[in-house]
Write a protein that holds these residues in place. Structure first.
Motif, mmCIF file in Angstrom:
data_model
loop_
_atom_site.group_PDB
_atom_site.id
_atom_site.type_symbol
_atom_site.label_atom_id
_atom_site.label_comp_id
_atom_site.label_asym_id
_atom_site.label_seq_id
_atom_site.Cartn_x
_atom_site.Cartn_y
_atom_site.Cartn_z
ATOM 1 N N VAL A 50 29.830 -1.402 57.872
ATOM 2 C CA VAL A 50 28.396 -1.679 58.005
ATOM 3 C C VAL A 50 27.716 -1.295 56.702
ATOM 4 O O VAL A 50 27.975 -0.225 56.156
ATOM 5 C CB VAL A 50 27.788 -0.879 59.180
ATOM 6 C CG1 VAL A 50 26.288 -1.104 59.263
ATOM 7 C CG2 VAL A 50 28.457 -1.237 60.489
ATOM 8 N N VAL A 51 26.842 -2.176 56.209
ATOM 9 C CA VAL A 51 25.995 -1.862 55.053
ATOM 10 C C VAL A 51 24.601 -1.594 55.607
ATOM 11 O O VAL A 51 23.998 -2.457 56.240
ATOM 12 C CB VAL A 51 25.968 -3.027 54.047
ATOM 13 C CG1 VAL A 51 25.047 -2.713 52.887
ATOM 14 C CG2 VAL A 51 27.357 -3.328 53.536
ATOM 15 N N THR A 52 24.103 -0.384 55.392
ATOM 16 C CA THR A 52 22.823 0.018 55.969
ATOM 17 C C THR A 52 21.660 -0.314 55.048
ATOM 18 O O THR A 52 21.854 -0.603 53.861
ATOM 19 C CB THR A 52 22.809 1.534 56.269
ATOM 20 O OG1 THR A 52 22.904 2.244 55.033
ATOM 21 C CG2 THR A 52 23.944 1.923 57.191
ATOM 22 N N GLU A 53 20.464 -0.235 55.619
ATOM 23 C CA GLU A 53 19.248 -0.495 54.838
ATOM 24 C C GLU A 53 19.030 0.567 53.768
ATOM 25 O O GLU A 53 18.407 0.308 52.752
ATOM 26 C CB GLU A 53 18.041 -0.534 55.774
ATOM 27 C CG GLU A 53 18.075 -1.690 56.742
ATOM 28 C CD GLU A 53 16.911 -1.662 57.728
ATOM 29 O OE1 GLU A 53 16.027 -0.791 57.598
ATOM 30 O OE2 GLU A 53 16.900 -2.515 58.618
ATOM 31 N N SER A 54 19.564 1.769 53.989
ATOM 32 C CA SER A 54 19.381 2.854 53.021
ATOM 33 C C SER A 54 20.377 2.781 51.865
ATOM 34 O O SER A 54 20.363 3.637 50.987
ATOM 35 C CB SER A 54 19.512 4.207 53.737
ATOM 36 O OG SER A 54 20.812 4.357 54.285
ATOM 37 N N GLY A 55 21.279 1.786 51.872
ATOM 38 C CA GLY A 55 22.215 1.620 50.763
ATOM 39 C C GLY A 55 23.526 2.352 50.963
ATOM 40 O O GLY A 55 24.222 2.648 49.992
ATOM 41 N N THR A 56 23.889 2.632 52.193
ATOM 42 C CA THR A 56 25.129 3.329 52.500
ATOM 43 C C THR A 56 26.111 2.353 53.133
ATOM 44 O O THR A 56 25.732 1.506 53.930
ATOM 45 C CB THR A 56 24.866 4.487 53.494
ATOM 46 O OG1 THR A 56 23.833 5.313 52.975
ATOM 47 C CG2 THR A 56 26.111 5.307 53.723
ATOM 48 N N ALA A 81 31.149 5.923 53.410
ATOM 49 C CA ALA A 81 32.312 5.760 52.527
ATOM 50 C C ALA A 81 31.854 5.171 51.202
ATOM 51 O O ALA A 81 31.020 4.271 51.164
ATOM 52 C CB ALA A 81 33.342 4.842 53.173
ATOM 53 N N SER A 82 32.422 5.687 50.109
ATOM 54 C CA SER A 82 32.146 5.119 48.784
ATOM 55 C C SER A 82 32.998 3.859 48.619
ATOM 56 O O SER A 82 33.859 3.560 49.445
ATOM 57 C CB SER A 82 32.470 6.137 47.699
ATOM 58 O OG SER A 82 33.862 6.384 47.662
ATOM 59 N N GLN A 83 32.763 3.128 47.529
ATOM 60 C CA GLN A 83 33.538 1.902 47.294
ATOM 61 C C GLN A 83 35.022 2.213 47.091
ATOM 62 O O GLN A 83 35.882 1.468 47.542
ATOM 63 C CB GLN A 83 32.973 1.139 46.088
ATOM 64 C CG GLN A 83 31.617 0.514 46.348
ATOM 65 C CD GLN A 83 31.652 -0.592 47.384
ATOM 66 O OE1 GLN A 83 32.577 -1.385 47.448
ATOM 67 N NE2 GLN A 83 30.622 -0.641 48.201
#
Length: 140
Positions: free
Chosen positions: A63-69, A77-79
């Motif tokens: 999931v990509v969140t609105e806060s950029g996570t 999780a980082s890239q």
């Protein structure tokens, strides 16, 4: 009655180019159709630093969140962690399905970068989920 002069009845010395062009176009089309599509793949060997992440043997969700996570099964999780998780998830037999769901106002750039990371991974079972909530523009 008037007779034509010998200059007017002489055969033309030019070649008819229309059949030649037709044949060349057909050959060009056949050549383009028979060219095999090349498939490129990149093998990436990343370290296994995924002790804190859970792996579901059936479905894993990114999931990509609105806060950029970026979240892997609800955990940030980082890239680089995402890359190693994708590698480990692809090694599970049978391979679990990977679901991708960006939130409504998530960063397009981060979503595209995450999709490129997923595409570069060896994951073969992939799907987009939650798209039905955005069926109408501006609904949510």
């Amino acid at each position: 009655m008037a007779f034509a002069s010998s200059a007017e009845t002489a055969p033309l010395g030019e070649m008819n180019m229309t059949p030649l062009i037709d044949v060349l176009l057909v050959l060009l089309i056949m050549f383009v159709i028979t060219i095999p599509l090349s498939a490129h793949s990149i093998d990436i060997d990343v370290g296994s630093n995924t002790e804190k992440f859970e792996f579901d043997p059936i479905v894993n969700k990114v999931v990509v969140t609105e806060s950029g996570t970026v979240l892997w099964n609800g955990q940030p999780a980082s890239q680089s962690e995402l890359k190693s998780n994708l590698l480990l998830a692809s090694r599970i037999a049978p391979e679990p399905e990977l679901q991708f769901e960006p939130e409504g106002n998530a960063s397009y750039d981060l979503s595209a970068h995450t999709l490129r990371t997923i595409k570069a991974s060896p994951v073969t079972k992939f799907g987009f989920v939650g798209n039905d909530q955005y069926r109408e523009f501006g609904a949510k």
